[in-house]
Write an enzyme that holds these catalytic residues in place. Structure first.
Site, PDB file in Angstrom:
ATOM      1  N   GLY A 175      -9.941  70.672  48.767  1.00  0.00           N
ATOM      2  CA  GLY A 175      -8.738  71.002  49.518  1.00  0.00           C
ATOM      3  C   GLY A 175      -7.713  69.921  49.291  1.00  0.00           C
ATOM      4  O   GLY A 175      -8.063  68.797  48.910  1.00  0.00           O
TER       5      GLY A 175
ATOM      6  N   GLN B 116      -0.167  64.915  50.831  1.00  0.00           N
ATOM      7  CA  GLN B 116      -0.967  64.061  49.948  1.00  0.00           C
ATOM      8  C   GLN B 116      -0.343  63.897  48.572  1.00  0.00           C
ATOM      9  O   GLN B 116      -0.712  62.994  47.828  1.00  0.00           O
ATOM     10  CB  GLN B 116      -2.386  64.628  49.797  1.00  0.00           C
ATOM     11  CG  GLN B 116      -3.174  64.573  51.097  1.00  0.00           C
ATOM     12  CD  GLN B 116      -4.589  65.064  50.881  1.00  0.00           C
ATOM     13  OE1 GLN B 116      -4.845  66.255  50.924  1.00  0.00           O
ATOM     14  NE2 GLN B 116      -5.507  64.157  50.611  1.00  0.00           N
TER      15      GLN B 116
ATOM     16  N   CYS C 282     -11.841  61.954  51.618  1.00  0.00           N
ATOM     17  CA  CYS C 282     -10.471  62.433  51.453  1.00  0.00           C
ATOM     18  C   CYS C 282      -9.866  61.794  50.208  1.00  0.00           C
ATOM     19  O   CYS C 282     -10.087  60.607  49.965  1.00  0.00           O
ATOM     20  CB  CYS C 282      -9.660  62.047  52.695  1.00  0.00           C
ATOM     21  SG  CYS C 282      -7.955  62.619  52.659  1.00  0.00           S
ATOM     22  N   LEU C 283      -9.121  62.588  49.446  1.00  0.00           N
ATOM     23  CA  LEU C 283      -8.474  62.049  48.244  1.00  0.00           C
ATOM     24  C   LEU C 283      -7.531  60.904  48.598  1.00  0.00           C
ATOM     25  O   LEU C 283      -7.281  60.024  47.778  1.00  0.00           O
ATOM     26  CB  LEU C 283      -7.669  63.149  47.529  1.00  0.00           C
ATOM     27  CG  LEU C 283      -8.452  64.369  47.036  1.00  0.00           C
ATOM     28  CD1 LEU C 283      -7.528  65.332  46.314  1.00  0.00           C
ATOM     29  CD2 LEU C 283      -9.599  63.952  46.139  1.00  0.00           C
TER      30      LEU C 283
ATOM     31  N   HIS D 220      -9.729  69.691  58.565  1.00  0.00           N
ATOM     32  CA  HIS D 220      -9.386  68.458  57.848  1.00  0.00           C
ATOM     33  C   HIS D 220      -8.046  68.627  57.117  1.00  0.00           C
ATOM     34  O   HIS D 220      -7.159  67.779  57.226  1.00  0.00           O
ATOM     35  CB  HIS D 220     -10.512  68.111  56.855  1.00  0.00           C
ATOM     36  CG  HIS D 220     -10.231  66.924  55.985  1.00  0.00           C
ATOM     37  ND1 HIS D 220     -10.980  65.773  56.017  1.00  0.00           N
ATOM     38  CD2 HIS D 220      -9.261  66.709  55.045  1.00  0.00           C
ATOM     39  CE1 HIS D 220     -10.482  64.891  55.146  1.00  0.00           C
ATOM     40  NE2 HIS D 220      -9.447  65.451  54.537  1.00  0.00           N
ATOM     41  N   GLU D 221      -7.897  69.746  56.400  1.00  0.00           N
ATOM     42  CA  GLU D 221      -6.659  69.955  55.628  1.00  0.00           C
ATOM     43  C   GLU D 221      -5.452  70.127  56.541  1.00  0.00           C
ATOM     44  O   GLU D 221      -4.384  69.566  56.285  1.00  0.00           O
ATOM     45  CB  GLU D 221      -6.791  71.171  54.704  1.00  0.00           C
ATOM     46  CG  GLU D 221      -7.768  71.002  53.559  1.00  0.00           C
ATOM     47  CD  GLU D 221      -7.623  69.678  52.835  1.00  0.00           C
ATOM     48  OE1 GLU D 221      -6.493  69.188  52.681  1.00  0.00           O
ATOM     49  OE2 GLU D 221      -8.656  69.122  52.437  1.00  0.00           O
TER      50      GLU D 221
ATOM     51  N   HIS E 296      -3.792  67.081  58.006  1.00  0.00           N
ATOM     52  CA  HIS E 296      -2.848  66.360  57.137  1.00  0.00           C
ATOM     53  C   HIS E 296      -1.406  66.767  57.453  1.00  0.00           C
ATOM     54  O   HIS E 296      -0.486  65.970  57.297  1.00  0.00           O
ATOM     55  CB  HIS E 296      -3.132  66.656  55.660  1.00  0.00           C
ATOM     56  CG  HIS E 296      -4.239  65.839  55.071  1.00  0.00           C
ATOM     57  ND1 HIS E 296      -4.200  64.465  54.991  1.00  0.00           N
ATOM     58  CD2 HIS E 296      -5.417  66.208  54.515  1.00  0.00           C
ATOM     59  CE1 HIS E 296      -5.307  64.020  54.411  1.00  0.00           C
ATOM     60  NE2 HIS E 296      -6.069  65.061  54.107  1.00  0.00           N
TER      61      HIS E 296
HETATM   62 NI    NI Z   1      -7.923  64.849  53.109  1.00  0.00          NI
END
Ligand code: NI
Length: 188
Positions: free
Chosen positions: A49, A54, A103-104, A145-146, A149
């Protein structure tokens, strides 16, 4: 298409509340291109995701794609590419479930986060069509989670027990082998 630079924890864009997209923007060429770039960026980094903040775009756009077996999410049901624009999330079952999240934007760390086990998300897709999805178990955590953001929230904010934050390598070495069956792991 292009791989975009991923903002890491500490960059202010990750802490802003993202603004909604207008109907015109949803169908615009820059948005279409951004979605393609986000897909490519997510795949390049091995995520499941990614949210627009991000990649330094403070807008309410996120996407999720969980591919078939063979990758690292053994217990995850596959989820076709889902593009979520201006989403609204509702909790359907607040029973907490724990997953080790990554997480990225928070590379090389894992933390144990408890979230409600079932949610409904109402959103617009890439064509501006109103859609609804009900997600439970692992997928419910991925959606939450997404969408966090888009509110400027990172998984590390939600770790209740900060002893349950670890470097990925140490997590794999010391925690994963002992993990209880009722706790999974999410790396996006
Ligand atoms: Ni994330």
């Amino acid at each position: 298409m292009a791989i975009r630079k991923v903002a890491r924890m500490g960059h202010p864009v990750l802490r802003q509340k993202a603004r909604p997209l207008t109907p015109e923007e949803i169908k615009s060429e820059p948005t279409r291109r951004l979605i393609l770039d986000m897909v490519e960026t997510m795949k390049e980094y091995g995520g499941i995701g990614i949210a627009a903040p991000q990649v330094h775009e403070s807008i309410q756009l996120a996407l999720i794609e969980i591919s078939q077996a063979g990758d690292k999410y053994d217990d995850a049901e596959p989820q076709a590419l889902t593009v979520l624009i201006n989403p609204k999330i509702t909790v359907l079952d607040k029973t907490p479930q724990g997953f080790w999240e990554g997480c990225l934007s928070v590379p090389e760390l894992r933390g144990l986060v408890f979230r409600p086990r079932k949610v409904e998300v109402n959103y617009l897709d890439q064509n501006g069509k109103a859609c609804k999805v009900v997600a439970e178990d692992f997928l419910a955590t991925v959606f939450q989670h997404e969408l966090d953001h888009l509110d400027g929230v990172l998984f590390v904010d939600k770790i209740e027990d900060r002893t349950q934050l670890a470097f990925l390598e140490e997590y794999q070495r010391h925690i994963l082998p002992l993990q209880r069956d009722d706790i999974g792991n999410l790396d996006d």
